[in-house]
Scaffold this active site. Structure first.
Site, PDB file in Angstrom:
ATOM      1  N   SER A 125       0.858  -1.194   0.000  1.00 60.21           N
ATOM      2  CA  SER A 125       0.000   0.000   0.000  1.00 60.21           C
ATOM      3  C   SER A 125       0.885   1.231   0.000  1.00 60.21           C
ATOM      4  CB  SER A 125      -0.882  -0.004   1.265  1.00 60.21           C
ATOM      5  OG  SER A 125      -1.534   1.233   1.428  1.00 60.21           O
ATOM      6  N   TYR A 138      -2.673  -0.323  10.565  1.00 60.57           N
ATOM      7  CA  TYR A 138      -2.556  -0.656   9.144  1.00 60.57           C
ATOM      8  C   TYR A 138      -1.186  -0.256   8.600  1.00 60.57           C
ATOM      9  CZ  TYR A 138      -3.877  -1.013   4.213  1.00 60.57           C
ATOM     10  OH  TYR A 138      -3.941  -1.353   2.880  1.00 60.57           O
TER      11      TYR A 138
END
Length: 212
Positions: A125, A138
């Site tokens: 990501s 995250y």
């Protein structure tokens, strides 16, 4: 026929990649629950249903796979909330699914990937490069995944190829409430295809950052 295993294949980016690779690979469609929906859409596929929070279950599920050309870690969790609001269970589950499951599966399938001089793709990501508010857990998992991927690429040079994909905002249910522009999951799948095709020609795409 070449073989690919894609975790998180029941939805989102994982499903888009499974459908893309399913055009010319036999796909092991990874899912924590029922994978029949995506399997039915692919020409040659079978379910790989396993609880990614259970290392023993991962090892057992992978034990029957002796041939593999592509392994894609696309499964992931995004525990939303401030650092103060996230409890220990949420942190542990995020690392179990986003990091440790990929490590365990890679360890189990590394011999098969080595035999084919295969390719490992991790779906990372933009959060693997920078932090943001509401994303402590995250971002921490994605930084860890990037570190694992980059180090493994060096260790396995000449035996397998390793690519890390870093998509920006993607139109999946993980961030459905985010109203900012997003790219379709198919855009990430096309990037995965680019890495697969490069590996087939003897090249390695070390990482790709993909923006909406």
């Amino acid at each position: 026929m070449r073989k690919a295993l894609v975790t998180g294949a029941s939805r989102g980016i994982g499903r888009a990649i499974a459908e893309e690779l399913g055009r010319d690979h036999h796909v092991y469609a990874g899912a924590s629950g029922d994978a029949s929906g995506v399997v039915a859409k692919l020409g040659s596929a079978e379910p790989f249903e396993v609880d990614l929070r259970d290392p023993a279950a991962i090892r057992e599920a992978a034990a029957g796979i002796e041939e593999l050309d592509v392994l894609v870690h696309a499964a992931g969790l995004y525990p939303k909330g401030s650092f103060e609001s996230l409890d220990d269970a949420q942190w542990r589950e995020a690392f179990e699914v986003n990091v440790f499951a990929g490590i365990e599966l890679t360890r189990a399938l590394l011999p098969a990937l080595r035999r084919s001089n295969g390719l490992l793709i991790t779906i990372n990501s933009g959060a693997g490069f920078h932090g943001f508010e509401g994303g402590t857990a995250y971002c921490a998992t994605k930084f860890a995944l990037r570190g694992f991927t980059e180090a493994l690429r060096l260790e396995e040079a000449g035996r397998i190829r390793v690519t890390s994909l870093h998509p920006g905002r993607t139109d999946t249910d993980m961030i459905a409430a985010d109203e900012r522009p997003k790219m379709p999951a198919e855009a990430v799948a096309r990037a995965a295809r680019l890495a697969v095709d490069a590996a087939a020609m003897g090249a390695t795409l070390e990482f790709l950052r993909i923006a909406p």
